[in-house]
Design an enzyme around this catalytic site. Structure first.
Site, PDB file in Angstrom:
ATOM      1  N   LYS A   1       0.829  -1.201   0.000  1.00 23.47           N
ATOM      2  CA  LYS A   1       0.000   0.000   0.000  1.00 23.47           C
ATOM      3  C   LYS A   1       0.869   1.260   0.000  1.00 23.47           C
ATOM      4  CE  LYS A   1      -3.808   0.018   2.361  1.00 23.47           C
ATOM      5  NZ  LYS A   1      -4.804   0.061   3.463  1.00 23.47           N
TER       6      LYS A   1
ATOM      7  N   GLU B   1      10.053  -5.827   3.950  1.00 23.80           N
ATOM      8  CA  GLU B   1      10.272  -7.113   3.290  1.00 23.80           C
ATOM      9  C   GLU B   1       9.909  -7.036   1.804  1.00 23.80           C
ATOM     10  OE1 GLU B   1       8.935  -8.016   7.572  1.00 23.80           O
ATOM     11  OE2 GLU B   1       8.400  -6.618   5.972  1.00 23.80           O
TER      12      GLU B   1
ATOM     13  N   GLY C   1      -5.394  -5.471   5.481  1.00 24.17           N
ATOM     14  CA  GLY C   1      -4.593  -6.371   4.662  1.00 24.17           C
ATOM     15  C   GLY C   1      -5.126  -7.786   4.620  1.00 24.17           C
ATOM     16  N   ARG C   2      -5.534  -8.302   5.766  1.00 28.67           N
ATOM     17  CA  ARG C   2      -5.987  -9.698   5.814  1.00 28.67           C
ATOM     18  C   ARG C   2      -7.388  -9.871   5.251  1.00 28.67           C
ATOM     19  NH1 ARG C   2      -5.372  -7.256  10.508  1.00 28.67           N
ATOM     20  NH2 ARG C   2      -7.048  -7.070  12.053  1.00 28.67           N
TER      21      ARG C   2
ATOM     22  N   GLU D   1      -4.554 -12.422  13.902  1.00 27.97           N
ATOM     23  CA  GLU D   1      -4.218 -11.007  13.824  1.00 27.97           C
ATOM     24  C   GLU D   1      -5.432 -10.160  14.161  1.00 27.97           C
ATOM     25  OE1 GLU D   1      -1.046  -9.424  11.035  1.00 27.97           O
ATOM     26  OE2 GLU D   1      -2.847  -8.597  10.091  1.00 27.97           O
TER      27      GLU D   1
ATOM     28  N   HIS E   1      -2.175 -38.850   9.825  1.00 30.68           N
ATOM     29  CA  HIS E   1      -0.987 -39.643  10.114  1.00 30.68           C
ATOM     30  C   HIS E   1       0.082 -38.821  10.828  1.00 30.68           C
ATOM     31  CE1 HIS E   1      -2.288 -43.205   7.816  1.00 30.68           C
ATOM     32  NE2 HIS E   1      -2.969 -42.297   7.129  1.00 30.68           N
TER      33      HIS E   1
ATOM     34  N   LYS F   1       8.655  -4.662  14.021  1.00 34.56           N
ATOM     35  CA  LYS F   1       9.084  -3.978  12.807  1.00 34.56           C
ATOM     36  C   LYS F   1       9.997  -2.793  13.130  1.00 34.56           C
ATOM     37  CE  LYS F   1       5.022  -4.876   9.882  1.00 34.56           C
ATOM     38  NZ  LYS F   1       3.926  -4.215   9.135  1.00 34.56           N
TER      39      LYS F   1
END
Length: 546
Positions: free
Chosen positions: A211, A217, A271-272, A357, A388, A508
């Site tokens: 954004k 990152e 964002g999510r 979050e 399993h 951050k």
């Protein structure tokens, strides 16, 4: 604001009644509930937007659901649903509306934020995305050397990565097979190196999703991508091999991306919750504009169900309240989501951000400490693989782990008996978790006495089964919206802000300081705690040694 007023959650009448009721239900087994009500499986069920929910294998009665619904009403859930859909600024700590639902509103509907009608803006971006997607998919868009694009790499992190990755994997059967898609999020250089290994830069397109166009990152990976491309094709190639999903035209232009190829979104989309915005550009490139709009229609169908259907029949409300039941009254600390479809293998990872979050909070929206548990840990793997590995813990462990099984009646890849055997496991696992195996049953099988205790299954382990006809773009949209809204329901009852994420900020900020110390040519003066100082010094000493 969510859950306003002086009344604490634990002081609410329904909460107190649920506390008493939970004490009574603690001694009740699912075997008894089914024995006393043989038609239970026909009662505790609901259906909407292509999703059939069987929630009969939960430790509940009509009284339980009535009290949970009463609690939701006392917490003002109806008003908060309407506040979200109409654009009120329910994200009070950031003074923002919460309007991911506007991303799938039909053209012509009107929703206003700060006096601006936003649905028209949403569809303008969708139309630009569709035009671009058709250019790439048809081969009309040419790279710097005149070759068509064959490789698409999405660069993002968090909501700019998890949603697009999940959607691509989930809808791979509908994707354009002449294109390859990769997703780079980790700042670990290995992620980028492996994603680009063997690719032809002349046929590779990068989508940079940030954004602000400043995310550490994402922009570190984007700069590495730029260097990789420029080394092969030169600076002039950047404009034809990069597009941006951002709102920062100045930084996008500085990077070398033509702002005509910048696709925007809005601060009222978290964002999510953004995979159906321009963040989903890679999804549209993969499945095409028509299928993308089908996915939006699935979202919309669940939105309308959530907004309009009474709580007792409302899928997101039922799932959200059941989670509260187990977290707050049975001390459940985790929740397993187990999709029995290989295409949904990234769905649990997507839900981890969506749920934790959103509701991983220890203060209420009013800033008061909470005195009860909030979000459980969400986790899971596709069946039958998980059977399993970790199913042992779910069946015979010491804690309560509610389970959501997700299954489909029809396979996108029918192969012999595979799909019937797959779903046989879904139904068998739910039955085994609910009813278990008694000592008498174990002995009747001829088991020696010294092994009886080891082979007993207590049962009484709760599960939901979500059964869908087929995994399509539309049903995927419905499924995602179901979990979005159930997460919101939980946040309203817990009285937390499900739409901020201040907890990710401190790390951050500190990382920027530490990065400067690691990159410094001179020995830095370290002002951290003794542990952090020691780790930094050791790393600096070791990174250049054999």
């Amino acid at each position: 604001m969510l859950n306003e007023g002086p009344v604490q959650l634990t002081d609410r009448s329904a909460w107190r009644s649920l506390t008493t009721h939970a004490g009574q239900m603690n001694a009740v087994h699912l075997r008894d509930l089914f024995a006393g009500h043989p038609e239970r499986g026909e009662v505790f069920r609901a259906e909407a937007a292509g999703i059939f929910l069987d929630y009969s294998k939960n430790r509940i009665t009509d009284e339980t659901m009535g009290l949970l619904i009463e609690l939701a009403a006392e917490c003002g859930l109806s008003a908060q649903i309407e506040a979200m859909f109409t654009g009120e600024k329910i994200n009070s700590t950031e003074h923002r509306a919460v309007l991911h639902t506007a991303l799938r509103a039909p053209a012509g509907e009107q929703i206003y934020v700060d006096g601006v009608e936003v649905v028209a803006e949403v569809h303008a971006v969708l139309d630009r995305m569709a035009t671009f997607a058709e250019e790439i998919r048809s081969g009309r868009w040419r790279g710097h050397t005149g070759l068509p694009i064959k490789n698409v790499i999405n660069i993002g992190i968090g909501g700019s990565d998890l949603g697009p990755v999940m959607a691509y994997e989930a809808l791979r059967a509908y994707s354009a097979r002449q294109l390859t898609f990769s997703f780079v999020s980790n700042i670990d250089g290995t992620d980028f190196v492996e994603a680009t290994r063997g690719l032809d830069p002349a046929q590779t397109l990068f989508i940079v999703s940030s954004k602000t166009f400043t995310t550490l990152e994402t922009m570190t990976n984007a700069r590495s991508a730029r260097e990789w491309l420029v080394e092969a094709l030169g600076d002039d190639a950047v404009a034809q091999h990069f597009v941006a999903v951002s709102t920062n035209a100045e930084e996008v232009s500085k990077f070398g991306i033509d702002v005509a190829n910048m696709f925007g979104f809005w601060d009222w989309v978290g964002g999510r919750y953004s995979m159906d915005s321009a963040i989903g550009l890679s999804t549209m490139l993969a499945i095409g504009p028509g299928a993308f709009r089908e996915m939006l229609a699935g979202f919309r169908e669940m939105d309308e169900h959530f907004r309009s259907v009474p709580f007792a029949e409302n899928l997101p409300v039922i799932l959200g309240l059941l989670s509260i039941w187990y977290v707050n009254f049975f001390d459940a600390q985790t929740h397993a989501v187990l999709p029995y479809d290989h295409y949904l293998r990234r769905f649990p990872a997507y839900l981890q951000q969506l749920t934790m979050e959103s509701n991983g909070k220890s203060v209420t929206i009013n800033g008061d400490p909470v005195h009860y548990a909030t979000s459980p840990v969400y986790w899971g793997e596709p069946g039958t693989n998980g059977q399993h590995s970790f199913y042992q813990l779910i069946h015979q462990g010491t804690g309560v782990i509610p389970v959501d099984f997700i299954a489909f009646c029809q396979s996108l890849n029918p192969l012999g008996e595979h799909h019937d055997l797959l779903n046989a496991n879904v139904f068998a696992q739910g039955e085994a978790l609910a009813f278990g195996k008694t000592p008498e049953q174990v002995r009747a099988e001829g088991t020696s006495e010294e092994l009886v205790a080891h082979r007993v299954f207590d049962g009484n382990r709760p599960s939901n089964t979500l059964l869908l006809q087929r995994l399509t773009p539309r049903t995927l949209g419905s499924l995602i919206a179901l979990y979005e809204h159930s997460t919101f329901v939980q946040g309203v009852v817990w009285g937390v802000n499900s739409f901020d994420q201040w907890g990710v900020e401190l790390g951050k900020v500190l990382a920027k300081t530490v990065a400067g110390e690691l990159l410094s040519d001179e020995t830095p003066q370290l002002m951290h705690d003794s542990s952090t100082n020691s780790l930094i010094r050791r790393y600096r000493d070791c990174r250049t040694s054999d």
